[in-house]
Design an enzyme around this catalytic site. Sequence first.
Site, PDB file in Angstrom:
ATOM      1  CG  HIS A 134      34.148  36.348   3.757  1.00 26.29           C
ATOM      2  ND1 HIS A 134      34.740  36.164   2.519  1.00 26.29           N
ATOM      3  CD2 HIS A 134      34.586  35.314   4.538  1.00 26.29           C
ATOM      4  CE1 HIS A 134      35.502  35.079   2.561  1.00 26.29           C
ATOM      5  NE2 HIS A 134      35.431  34.548   3.773  1.00 26.29           N
TER       6      HIS A 134
ATOM      7  CG  ASP B  53      41.270  33.410   9.908  1.00 22.19           C
ATOM      8  OD1 ASP B  53      41.034  34.610  10.161  1.00 22.19           O
ATOM      9  OD2 ASP B  53      41.228  32.953   8.743  1.00 22.19           O
TER      10      ASP B  53
END
Length: 425
Positions: A143, A136
């Site tokens: 973000h 990931d």
Amino acid sequence: MTISANNPQLKSWIEVSENSDFPIQNLPFGIFSNYSTSNKRVGVALGNKVIDLYQLFELGYLKDLPFTGGDFEAEFLNSMMAHGKLATRALRNRISELFSEGNNELKSIQTHLEQILFDQVDCEMHLPVRIGDYTDFYSSEQHAYNVGCLFRDPKNALLPNWKHIPVGYHGRSSSIVISGTNFHRPKGQTIPDPEQPPVFGPCKLLDFELEMSFITYEGKELGDSITTSEADDYIFGMCLFNDWSARDIQKWEYVPLGPFLAKNFASHVSPWIVTLDALEPFRTSGPVQEPKVLPYLEYSGNKHIDINLEVSICPENSSETIVSKSNYKHMYWNMNQQLAHHTVNGCNIKCGDMMASGTISGNDESAYGSMLELTWRGTKPIKMNDGSERKFIQDGDTVTIRGYAKKDGIRVGFGEVNAKILPAK
Ligand code: MN
């Protein structure tokens, strides 16, 4: 080899509605089963139909391609993908040819059509890929900035490495499941009062993360690297990805090694893998990267992709409310840079590895990709259509992510990924 399947002029002799995610220019791959077969098979979506590639192969429509029947009567797409990019491109081109207006090879043979074509509503979709390793990334600047503000302070929101390294972590593949797999609220350690010892119990701050992931072909030998210009050849396709996160567990556990149990209890993927080939027409430029990146992260051409994304929450026995509208093009680091970075130390990637983007937040508040950001850690609750409010995700809520690219009247979509949260066990 040209990608003839991307020709915008093509129309299928199968009816495809204007708002379908699956026109003949898409032809995404998935794994399905239905009443006609107990074995899982490779399918391709076209309009509201599923094309059974095993039957297509058995009936002789996929000659002169390197595949075997076992590649299509399979639990996962991996053995089909193992033939590499040129082979899967040729396969998609061939399917496009067969189902295009003007081609009568299959269209005119009713007995074959009955064996090859199924309604999507009659098919059960399964996890498409046997995922080896899962990574990931953390590649959306907005973000990373938002989380930095919330977990640290706005002045030092981005850590010093962020604009130099596509930051990522190794996750867990065992808990990646197909859309529609409902799951129980995770339990764990949290520290509601920093002056007191931690407590154990159900997560109170359950969140979604709006992400996309890409799936790789077999990479190179251990010790070799994939450059940004080679990366496209190692990427099969993409799907929607919800990286569920337990924010209260995360906050307590993440120092110093990053996320662990806050992230690995469930992640959901959409069933259809849209090939990178099908997404080529939707390429777009990325942000100017300043400071300049190191040479191995430089890239040329448009490597970002314009994909509209949205997230909705549907409380139990209610109607859904759209809570976020974002776009995959908001990424700071693109897939080519992510893959180049991932392998620059000689780390090898395998056929069926999955790499997620990290939460995709746009600059606008309505484009944030998690409840943490949308409600600014619960300080600004979201009003739902049924009058209720949400700070985080409640038991009984169904969260759905949808996505599509659209240009010049051609819409290439991903369908959706959804899941409902059940009470803690
Ligand atoms: Mn994530």
